[in-house]
Each structure stands twice: as C-alpha cells, then as structure tokens.
Design a protein around this motif. Sequence first.
Motif, PDB file in Angstrom:
ATOM      1  N   UNK A  12      48.226  29.788   3.651  1.00  0.00           N
ATOM      2  CA  UNK A  12      48.170  29.584   5.015  1.00  0.00           C
ATOM      3  C   UNK A  12      47.062  29.460   5.960  1.00  0.00           C
ATOM      4  N   UNK A  13      46.681  30.773   5.309  1.00  0.00           N
ATOM      5  CA  UNK A  13      44.804  31.820   5.254  1.00  0.00           C
ATOM      6  C   UNK A  13      43.659  30.231   5.569  1.00  0.00           C
ATOM      7  N   UNK A  14      43.037  30.082   6.452  1.00  0.00           N
ATOM      8  CA  UNK A  14      42.187  29.377   7.029  1.00  0.00           C
ATOM      9  C   UNK A  14      41.641  29.468   5.800  1.00  0.00           C
ATOM     10  N   UNK A  15      40.404  28.337   5.172  1.00  0.00           N
ATOM     11  CA  UNK A  15      39.643  28.581   3.804  1.00  0.00           C
ATOM     12  C   UNK A  15      38.033  28.956   4.998  1.00  0.00           C
ATOM     13  N   UNK A  16      37.730  28.657   5.935  1.00  0.00           N
ATOM     14  CA  UNK A  16      36.649  28.984   6.169  1.00  0.00           C
ATOM     15  C   UNK A  16      37.029  29.329   7.771  1.00  0.00           C
ATOM     16  N   UNK A  17      36.238  30.470   8.230  1.00  0.00           N
ATOM     17  CA  UNK A  17      36.527  31.447   9.067  1.00  0.00           C
ATOM     18  C   UNK A  17      34.979  31.339   9.643  1.00  0.00           C
ATOM     19  N   UNK A  18      35.119  30.779  10.730  1.00  0.00           N
ATOM     20  CA  UNK A  18      33.536  31.361  11.627  1.00  0.00           C
ATOM     21  C   UNK A  18      33.272  31.979  12.654  1.00  0.00           C
ATOM     22  N   UNK A  19      32.472  33.102  12.910  1.00  0.00           N
ATOM     23  CA  UNK A  19      32.998  34.081  13.661  1.00  0.00           C
ATOM     24  C   UNK A  19      31.543  34.491  14.720  1.00  0.00           C
ATOM     25  N   UNK A  20      31.396  33.755  16.292  1.00  0.00           N
ATOM     26  CA  UNK A  20      30.564  34.450  17.267  1.00  0.00           C
ATOM     27  C   UNK A  20      30.613  35.803  17.182  1.00  0.00           C
ATOM     28  N   UNK A  21      29.636  36.597  16.422  1.00  0.00           N
ATOM     29  CA  UNK A  21      30.439  37.931  16.763  1.00  0.00           C
ATOM     30  C   UNK A  21      29.079  38.546  17.835  1.00  0.00           C
ATOM     31  N   UNK A  22      29.525  38.437  19.203  1.00  0.00           N
ATOM     32  CA  UNK A  22      29.207  38.713  20.655  1.00  0.00           C
ATOM     33  C   UNK A  22      29.897  40.227  21.100  1.00  0.00           C
ATOM     34  N   UNK A  23      28.949  40.703  21.859  1.00  0.00           N
ATOM     35  CA  UNK A  23      29.503  41.971  22.462  1.00  0.00           C
ATOM     36  C   UNK A  23      29.119  43.546  22.136  1.00  0.00           C
ATOM     37  N   UNK A  24      27.691  43.197  21.454  1.00  0.00           N
ATOM     38  CA  UNK A  24      27.129  44.225  21.058  1.00  0.00           C
ATOM     39  C   UNK A  24      26.170  44.747  22.077  1.00  0.00           C
TER      40      UNK A  24
END
Length: 252
Positions: A12-24
Amino acid sequence: MPDLQSQIIPEKVPEHIAIIMDGNGRWAKQKGMPRVLGHRNGVKSVREVTEAAAQLGVKYLTLYAFSTENWSRPATEVTALMTLLVETIKGEIKDLNKNGIRLTAIGELTSLPAATYKTLIEGIEQTKNNSKITLVLALNYSSKWEITRAVRLLAEKVKSGHITLEDIDEKHVEQEMTTHGIPDPDLVIRTSGEARLSNFLLWQAAYSELYFTKVLWPDFRKNDLMEAIISYQQRERRFGMISEQVGKEGAG
Ligand code: IPE
Ligand code: IPE
Ligand code: MG
C-alpha cells in the motif's frame, strides 16, 4: 525510536508522492544564515528523500522546486536558485543512473534561463532509460498556467477539426496536462507548517490525500517520509463512496 519501516505495508505504498518543499528560508533564518544556504541544505533532503522513496517502492516522486510565482522573489535569490539547480542536476546524474532514477520535469520549461533549461534537458536525456522511480521536478510550474494551456490546446484541436466540442471530456483535458502519462498523486506532502497548495497540481490532486508537517524542508528525512506514508496508509480513500463500499483496509 519506533521502527517506522516495519509499520509500512509494502503493498500500500503510494505509487505517486508529490511534495511541496517549503521552509528553506525559515530554516536558514533560524540559524542566522542567508536564505540561499537553506536552499543548499534542501538539496540534501531531495537526495535522501528520492533514494528513500525509491527504496520504499514509490514509482513517481514529484517535487515542487520553483513556482511561476517564485520569479517575484529578490533577483539574487532567483539567480542563486537557478544556479543551484544547474549544479545539482550536473552533480547528481551519476547517482541518478546508479540508483535507477529517471528525471523528468513539468512546468513552463522553455522560459527557464538558458543554462538551467539546457542542463535539465541533458539530465532528462541521460537518465531516460532508468525505471526504478521517476523523479518529476516541477519547475516554473503553475497549475493555473497548466490548465489554461490545456484549454487553449483543446480549443486549437476543435478549431482545426481534430476533435469536436462534444469529444471534450476529462480524459481529453488530462491528455493536455504536462503530467500526461503520470498517475495522479496519491499523497501530497507540504513541509514547514503551511496548509495551502500554492498553485500546485490543482487538477491532479483532486482526490489526493494531503499531509502537512511542521518540519522544515532542509530537516525532512527518510523518517519523515515514512511517517507521512504511515499516516496515508491509515486513511480511507472513499472517492465519493461510503465506507462499506471501499472496505476497511485503509488507503491504497
Ligand atoms: C521553499 O522554501 C523553496 C522554494 C520555494 C524555492 P522557501 O524559500 O519558500 O522557504 P520559506 O517559506 O521562505 O521558509
Ligand atoms: C511553494 O512555496 C513553491 C515551492 C515549494 C517551489 P512558496 O514558499 O513559494 O509558497 P507560498 O508563496 O508561501 O505559498
Ligand atoms: Mg515558502
């Protein structure tokens, strides 16, 4: 520390993960450093999270690296980000190939600075035969731009007689998206405590599970990714149905 990996259900691992990389920027500020050092440290997270995602069996990882709105930042920061992109892609090609990572990109790529565009295209070309995981960089990406573009492309097809107005359905719209061929994200993660999408995958995330964490992107590591996946696996994706119809086995 709990063994997070053993809590993950491999099927059940997600096939597609999208990440909003924020906080740098905030990460750097907290340390009294210039913002650009936050971005530099964010690259370490990109490397570790990409390899962890591949190892966990994720097939697509989309990273929001630069939004169309980010052009409004101070010119020095924009230039530093574009330079960092070139350096990073050039420096990572060997490891991308070693780890079976195929690089691709979405967004208005031709408007990127020439050097960034060139390096990106080279990186895509040199990793195109890899198949363990696809790393999608969202660069000069804006969901409203993408949807507007799709509307225009469809209008042109109607005008030229390739399709009729009645032909237009969700499938046709999907085909004109820059993400065509990539499944919709199962899970969208945003770091740094902000709870908004900032013009990211508005069409594609229609039924994505959303996960917000306070962790700043340069601190985000494999354990944080696993926590997000565990949270995802505990959810029930109903897609408009009722619980009894979808079963009680959680997301997937
Ligand atoms: C995300 O970090 C990276 C980019 C948008 C390029 P930020 O630079 O937005 O960091 P904060 O939000 O200012 O802390
Ligand atoms: C979103 O982050 C864009 C990327 C992560 C590349 P921002 O930091 O630019 O988002 P807002 O403007 O605060 O919503
Ligand atoms: Mg930000």
